[in-house]
Design a protein around this motif. Sequence first.
Motif, PDB file in Angstrom:
ATOM      1  N   GLY A 128      -4.667 104.606 -19.069  1.00  0.00           N
ATOM      2  CA  GLY A 128      -5.488 104.063 -18.005  1.00  0.00           C
ATOM      3  C   GLY A 128      -5.793 102.870 -17.817  1.00  0.00           C
ATOM      4  O   GLY A 128      -5.307 102.079 -18.547  1.00  0.00           O
ATOM      5  N   LYS A 129      -7.158 102.372 -17.239  1.00  0.00           N
ATOM      6  CA  LYS A 129      -7.400 100.968 -17.256  1.00  0.00           C
ATOM      7  C   LYS A 129      -8.187 100.828 -18.569  1.00  0.00           C
ATOM      8  O   LYS A 129      -8.486  99.355 -18.793  1.00  0.00           O
ATOM      9  CB  LYS A 129      -8.554 101.090 -16.041  1.00  0.00           C
ATOM     10  CG  LYS A 129      -7.979 101.488 -14.695  1.00  0.00           C
ATOM     11  CD  LYS A 129      -9.192 101.766 -13.898  1.00  0.00           C
ATOM     12  CE  LYS A 129      -8.641 102.107 -12.523  1.00  0.00           C
ATOM     13  NZ  LYS A 129      -9.571 102.554 -11.567  1.00  0.00           N
ATOM     14  N   LEU A 130      -8.499 101.385 -19.407  1.00  0.00           N
ATOM     15  CA  LEU A 130      -9.511 101.185 -20.547  1.00  0.00           C
ATOM     16  C   LEU A 130      -8.643 101.403 -21.942  1.00  0.00           C
ATOM     17  O   LEU A 130      -9.381 101.557 -22.995  1.00  0.00           O
ATOM     18  CB  LEU A 130     -10.475 102.076 -20.545  1.00  0.00           C
ATOM     19  CG  LEU A 130     -11.556 102.088 -19.384  1.00  0.00           C
ATOM     20  CD1 LEU A 130     -12.377 103.325 -19.470  1.00  0.00           C
ATOM     21  CD2 LEU A 130     -12.042 100.668 -18.997  1.00  0.00           C
ATOM     22  N   SER A 146     -10.284  94.571 -15.615  1.00  0.00           N
ATOM     23  CA  SER A 146      -9.416  95.455 -14.883  1.00  0.00           C
ATOM     24  C   SER A 146      -9.214  95.006 -13.350  1.00  0.00           C
ATOM     25  O   SER A 146     -10.106  94.615 -12.720  1.00  0.00           O
ATOM     26  CB  SER A 146     -10.006  97.035 -14.726  1.00  0.00           C
ATOM     27  OG  SER A 146      -9.368  97.734 -13.970  1.00  0.00           O
ATOM     28  N   LYS A 147      -8.117  95.264 -12.664  1.00  0.00           N
ATOM     29  CA  LYS A 147      -7.896  94.701 -11.422  1.00  0.00           C
ATOM     30  C   LYS A 147      -8.370  95.723 -10.333  1.00  0.00           C
ATOM     31  O   LYS A 147      -8.914  95.294  -9.276  1.00  0.00           O
ATOM     32  CB  LYS A 147      -6.255  94.602 -11.058  1.00  0.00           C
ATOM     33  CG  LYS A 147      -5.661  93.498 -12.134  1.00  0.00           C
ATOM     34  CD  LYS A 147      -3.996  93.574 -11.752  1.00  0.00           C
ATOM     35  CE  LYS A 147      -3.559  92.323 -12.537  1.00  0.00           C
ATOM     36  NZ  LYS A 147      -1.851  92.484 -12.334  1.00  0.00           N
ATOM     37  N   GLU A 148      -8.537  96.967 -10.690  1.00  0.00           N
ATOM     38  CA  GLU A 148      -9.012  97.701 -10.084  1.00  0.00           C
ATOM     39  C   GLU A 148     -10.471  98.198 -10.709  1.00  0.00           C
ATOM     40  O   GLU A 148     -10.825  98.283 -11.983  1.00  0.00           O
ATOM     41  CB  GLU A 148      -8.504  99.304  -9.950  1.00  0.00           C
ATOM     42  CG  GLU A 148      -7.002  99.111  -9.320  1.00  0.00           C
ATOM     43  CD  GLU A 148      -6.329 100.415  -9.440  1.00  0.00           C
ATOM     44  OE1 GLU A 148      -6.613 101.331  -8.840  1.00  0.00           O
ATOM     45  OE2 GLU A 148      -5.126 100.498  -9.905  1.00  0.00           O
ATOM     46  N   LYS A 149     -11.505  98.553  -9.722  1.00  0.00           N
ATOM     47  CA  LYS A 149     -12.910  98.808 -10.308  1.00  0.00           C
ATOM     48  C   LYS A 149     -12.716 100.110 -11.304  1.00  0.00           C
ATOM     49  O   LYS A 149     -12.150 101.184 -10.761  1.00  0.00           O
ATOM     50  CB  LYS A 149     -13.746  99.063  -9.159  1.00  0.00           C
ATOM     51  CG  LYS A 149     -15.157  99.155  -9.804  1.00  0.00           C
ATOM     52  CD  LYS A 149     -15.998  99.387  -8.544  1.00  0.00           C
ATOM     53  CE  LYS A 149     -17.431  99.233  -9.190  1.00  0.00           C
ATOM     54  NZ  LYS A 149     -18.871  99.487  -8.251  1.00  0.00           N
ATOM     55  N   VAL A 150     -13.394  99.863 -12.418  1.00  0.00           N
ATOM     56  CA  VAL A 150     -13.699 101.123 -13.374  1.00  0.00           C
ATOM     57  C   VAL A 150     -14.719 101.767 -12.967  1.00  0.00           C
ATOM     58  O   VAL A 150     -15.826 101.586 -12.677  1.00  0.00           O
ATOM     59  CB  VAL A 150     -13.877 100.462 -14.808  1.00  0.00           C
ATOM     60  CG1 VAL A 150     -14.219 101.592 -15.706  1.00  0.00           C
ATOM     61  CG2 VAL A 150     -12.589  99.822 -15.341  1.00  0.00           C
ATOM     62  N   ASP A 201     -13.081 106.925 -14.592  1.00  0.00           N
ATOM     63  CA  ASP A 201     -12.236 106.471 -15.737  1.00  0.00           C
ATOM     64  C   ASP A 201     -12.782 106.888 -16.957  1.00  0.00           C
ATOM     65  O   ASP A 201     -12.198 106.781 -18.129  1.00  0.00           O
ATOM     66  CB  ASP A 201     -12.044 104.826 -15.493  1.00  0.00           C
ATOM     67  CG  ASP A 201     -11.178 104.687 -14.168  1.00  0.00           C
ATOM     68  OD1 ASP A 201     -10.178 104.937 -13.959  1.00  0.00           O
ATOM     69  OD2 ASP A 201     -12.121 104.078 -13.457  1.00  0.00           O
TER      70      ASP A 201
END
Length: 281
Positions: A128-130, A146-150, A201
């Motif tokens: 994922g984002k992390l 991150s491009k999308e908010k975590v 997330d």
Amino acid sequence: MLIIMKTRLLLLLTIFSVNSVLADDHLADTKYFKVCADPYMLPMSNQNGEGYENKIAELFAEKLGLELKYEFFPQRIGFIRNTLRAESEIAKGYKCDIVMNVPSSFELAATTEPYYTTSYALVFAKGGKLDSVTDPSMLLDAAKASKEKVKIGLTDVGAAQLWVFYNGLMSYITPYQGQPGDPKANPAKTLIDDIVAGKIDATVVMGQSAGYWAKQYKDKTELVVLPIKDDPEKKIRLSYSFSMAVRYREKAWKETIDKLITQNQAEIEKILVDYNIPLIK
């Protein structure tokens, strides 16, 4: 007269002997190993005997040669009053005689020597984002990049809030209830369920829940579990030792449990490791 004196002396010695046996009795109950437990809160315990508290209780009951018996009550406000301190309505004594898992600093009962230590842990799904995070201290930088908010799920109780605050992560928080009205609800499991479902997330929960649920979901989602260290500089404590608890003034019973912990530490640790709990030595 001499015969009467001898008879009285014999009677006194008999009474003293009986009282000594009762005073030295190391068991809270001579038939049952009566455990106070939560009926729904895995990985600690449940009614089906699936928690690590259940497994350690089975071990101790076997060692003592007693039959295992539970008094179930949700482990929240009123737990000790309704279990460990509650007199039995159907037999002599109390409803139960031991709580298998409490913080070592617990004040509502007498605690044994600690038998394990763990800490809060950061949990997130791999892929994922992390993915760049290999240490909890890296979470803020990863969230900013991150491009999308975590979204970090966090309950409204516990030391995790302080860690999040001091690490500048409050704007990423998605709040959750720490003690829902439904006693069957498991707050830590709810958070991890939502990571698996993609609703959030990451989360910060105690090591028992972090490790256990990561293992349970391993065939569905690979969850990364990163224990968080104490931060003495910011006075944030995130690691905690855990003990068992008995009633105050039951010194002999407490000593018996302490001996069982010492003598069976290897088997206890094996159970904890099997439940994937990240232990601090």
